[in-house]
Design a protein around this motif. Structure first.
Motif, mmCIF file in Angstrom:
data_model
loop_
_atom_site.group_PDB
_atom_site.id
_atom_site.type_symbol
_atom_site.label_atom_id
_atom_site.label_comp_id
_atom_site.label_asym_id
_atom_site.label_seq_id
_atom_site.Cartn_x
_atom_site.Cartn_y
_atom_site.Cartn_z
ATOM 1 N N MET A 1 20.288 20.989 4.235
ATOM 2 C CA MET A 1 19.355 21.329 3.180
ATOM 3 C C MET A 1 17.969 21.476 3.784
ATOM 4 N N ILE A 2 17.438 22.653 3.833
ATOM 5 C CA ILE A 2 16.102 22.900 4.348
ATOM 6 C C ILE A 2 15.133 22.883 3.181
ATOM 7 N N SER A 3 14.082 22.145 3.366
ATOM 8 C CA SER A 3 13.080 22.019 2.315
ATOM 9 C C SER A 3 11.876 22.876 2.660
ATOM 10 N N ASN A 4 11.207 23.373 1.660
ATOM 11 C CA ASN A 4 9.962 24.087 1.884
ATOM 12 C C ASN A 4 8.776 23.147 1.781
ATOM 13 N N ASN A 5 9.062 21.871 1.655
ATOM 14 C CA ASN A 5 7.996 20.898 1.627
ATOM 15 C C ASN A 5 7.344 20.831 2.996
ATOM 16 N N SER A 6 6.168 20.266 3.054
ATOM 17 C CA SER A 6 5.372 20.354 4.270
ATOM 18 C C SER A 6 5.506 19.164 5.204
ATOM 19 N N ASN A 7 6.337 18.171 4.882
ATOM 20 C CA ASN A 7 6.507 17.031 5.777
ATOM 21 C C ASN A 7 7.496 17.360 6.888
ATOM 22 N N ILE A 8 7.278 16.742 8.036
ATOM 23 C CA ILE A 8 8.222 16.813 9.148
ATOM 24 C C ILE A 8 8.660 15.381 9.420
ATOM 25 N N ILE A 9 9.966 15.117 9.331
ATOM 26 C CA ILE A 9 10.501 13.776 9.525
ATOM 27 C C ILE A 9 11.270 13.764 10.838
ATOM 28 N N LEU A 10 10.873 12.873 11.739
ATOM 29 C CA LEU A 10 11.498 12.785 13.059
ATOM 30 C C LEU A 10 12.453 11.599 13.097
ATOM 31 N N ILE A 11 13.713 11.861 13.433
ATOM 32 C CA ILE A 11 14.691 10.791 13.557
ATOM 33 C C ILE A 11 15.264 10.803 14.964
ATOM 34 N N GLY A 12 15.790 9.664 15.375
ATOM 35 C CA GLY A 12 16.400 9.557 16.686
ATOM 36 C C GLY A 12 16.394 8.126 17.175
ATOM 37 N N MET A 13 17.007 7.930 18.301
ATOM 38 C CA MET A 13 17.125 6.604 18.896
ATOM 39 C C MET A 13 15.763 6.075 19.339
ATOM 40 N N PRO A 14 15.657 4.754 19.459
ATOM 41 C CA PRO A 14 14.468 4.195 20.100
ATOM 42 C C PRO A 14 14.356 4.783 21.510
ATOM 43 N N GLY A 15 13.178 5.234 21.861
ATOM 44 C CA GLY A 15 12.980 5.846 23.172
ATOM 45 C C GLY A 15 13.120 7.351 23.171
ATOM 46 N N SER A 16 13.445 7.944 22.015
ATOM 47 C CA SER A 16 13.611 9.400 21.953
ATOM 48 C C SER A 16 12.267 10.124 21.855
ATOM 49 N N GLY A 17 11.209 9.388 21.549
ATOM 50 C CA GLY A 17 9.876 9.998 21.498
ATOM 51 C C GLY A 17 9.342 10.237 20.098
ATOM 52 N N VAL A 101 14.074 16.414 11.614
ATOM 53 C CA VAL A 101 14.288 16.848 12.990
ATOM 54 C C VAL A 101 14.851 15.682 13.796
ATOM 55 N N PHE A 102 16.025 15.908 14.380
ATOM 56 C CA PHE A 102 16.666 14.901 15.220
ATOM 57 C C PHE A 102 16.234 15.126 16.658
ATOM 58 N N LEU A 103 15.571 14.131 17.229
ATOM 59 C CA LEU A 103 15.182 14.176 18.641
ATOM 60 C C LEU A 103 16.344 13.585 19.438
ATOM 61 N N HIS A 104 17.185 14.459 19.954
ATOM 62 C CA HIS A 104 18.387 14.024 20.670
ATOM 63 C C HIS A 104 18.040 13.774 22.130
ATOM 64 N N THR A 105 18.296 12.563 22.550
ATOM 65 C CA THR A 105 18.050 12.165 23.933
ATOM 66 C C THR A 105 19.332 11.567 24.468
ATOM 67 N N ASP A 106 19.731 11.950 25.686
ATOM 68 C CA ASP A 106 20.992 11.435 26.213
ATOM 69 C C ASP A 106 20.865 9.952 26.564
ATOM 70 N N LEU A 107 22.008 9.304 26.626
ATOM 71 C CA LEU A 107 22.069 7.860 26.830
ATOM 72 C C LEU A 107 21.424 7.431 28.145
ATOM 73 N N GLU A 108 21.643 8.185 29.191
ATOM 74 C CA GLU A 108 21.070 7.849 30.502
ATOM 75 C C GLU A 108 19.535 7.843 30.444
ATOM 76 N N THR A 109 18.965 8.838 29.792
ATOM 77 C CA THR A 109 17.503 8.917 29.665
ATOM 78 C C THR A 109 16.983 7.775 28.810
ATOM 79 N N LEU A 110 17.675 7.469 27.712
ATOM 80 C CA LEU A 110 17.251 6.362 26.857
ATOM 81 C C LEU A 110 17.270 5.041 27.615
ATOM 82 N N ARG A 111 18.323 4.819 28.400
ATOM 83 C CA ARG A 111 18.405 3.586 29.195
ATOM 84 C C ARG A 111 17.219 3.472 30.146
ATOM 85 N N ALA A 112 16.816 4.595 30.730
ATOM 86 C CA ALA A 112 15.675 4.576 31.656
ATOM 87 C C ALA A 112 14.365 4.297 30.921
#
Length: 174
Positions: A1-17, A101-112
């Motif tokens: 579901m794409i919204s035309n609202n103006s917010n950007i929500i960033l999700i992802g693992m700790p360390g994804s940025g 927006v999902f900030l996908h970071t691989d496991l190896e990078t997150l561990r580092a």
């Protein structure tokens, strides 16, 4: 579901940025910035780790849901905590007010990147490893994402620019 609202929500693992990219995005788009973890800490008057230590990880998740459901804004970049995806109620609420927006970071990078896994204030079970947490959350992040951006090998500025490009390509009003 794409919204035309103006917010950007960033999700992802700790360390994804989420927090760092969120600030960069806010500057690039002249939006406000809300860090969900900071909002929880200021609302509760204690650190995330103190909440986990005193009340358990499930209480942190309940508090996070309540705090996220209290956000009422437009024209913001919102960076909820990594465990926000456990709450369908909070995620659907955020999603109805913006693009996720999902900030996908691989496991190896997150561990580092994550050196303080045991003391970071994560909403995780007492015996849950970082690998377990990663596997468990990937499906949730993917489910709620309108856009996924790979972050493992990119500078944070590149990630922010890619988010803007992809969001605009999908016709979002940012």
């Amino acid at each position: 579901m794409i919204s035309n609202n103006s917010n950007i929500i960033l999700i992802g693992m700790p360390g994804s940025g989420k927090s760092t990219v969120g600030v960069i995005l806010a500057k690039l788009t002249s939006k406000g910035f809300i860090d969900g973890d900071v909002l929880i800490q200021t609302t509760e008057g204690k650190t995330l780790q103190d909440i986990v230590n005193e009340d358990g990880h499930m209480e942190l998740r309940r508090i996070e849901e309540r705090v996220l459901l209290s956000i009422n804004c437009d024209n913001h970049v919102i960076s909820p905590g990594g465990s926000a995806a456990y709450s369908s109620k909070a995620m659907n609420y955020l999603r109805s007010n913006g693009i996720v927006v999902f900030l996908h970071t691989d496991l190896e990078t997150l561990r580092a990147r994550i050196k303080n896994y045991e003391t970071r204030g994560l909403a995780k079970g007492p015996d849950q490893t970082f690998d377990d947490l990663f596997r468990e959350r990937m499906a949730l992040y993917t489910e709620y994402a309108d856009i996924t951006v790979e972050t493992s090998s990119k500078a944070q500025e590149e990630v922010a620019e890619e988010i803007l490009r992809l969001a605009l390509q999908q016709g979002n009003n940012l």
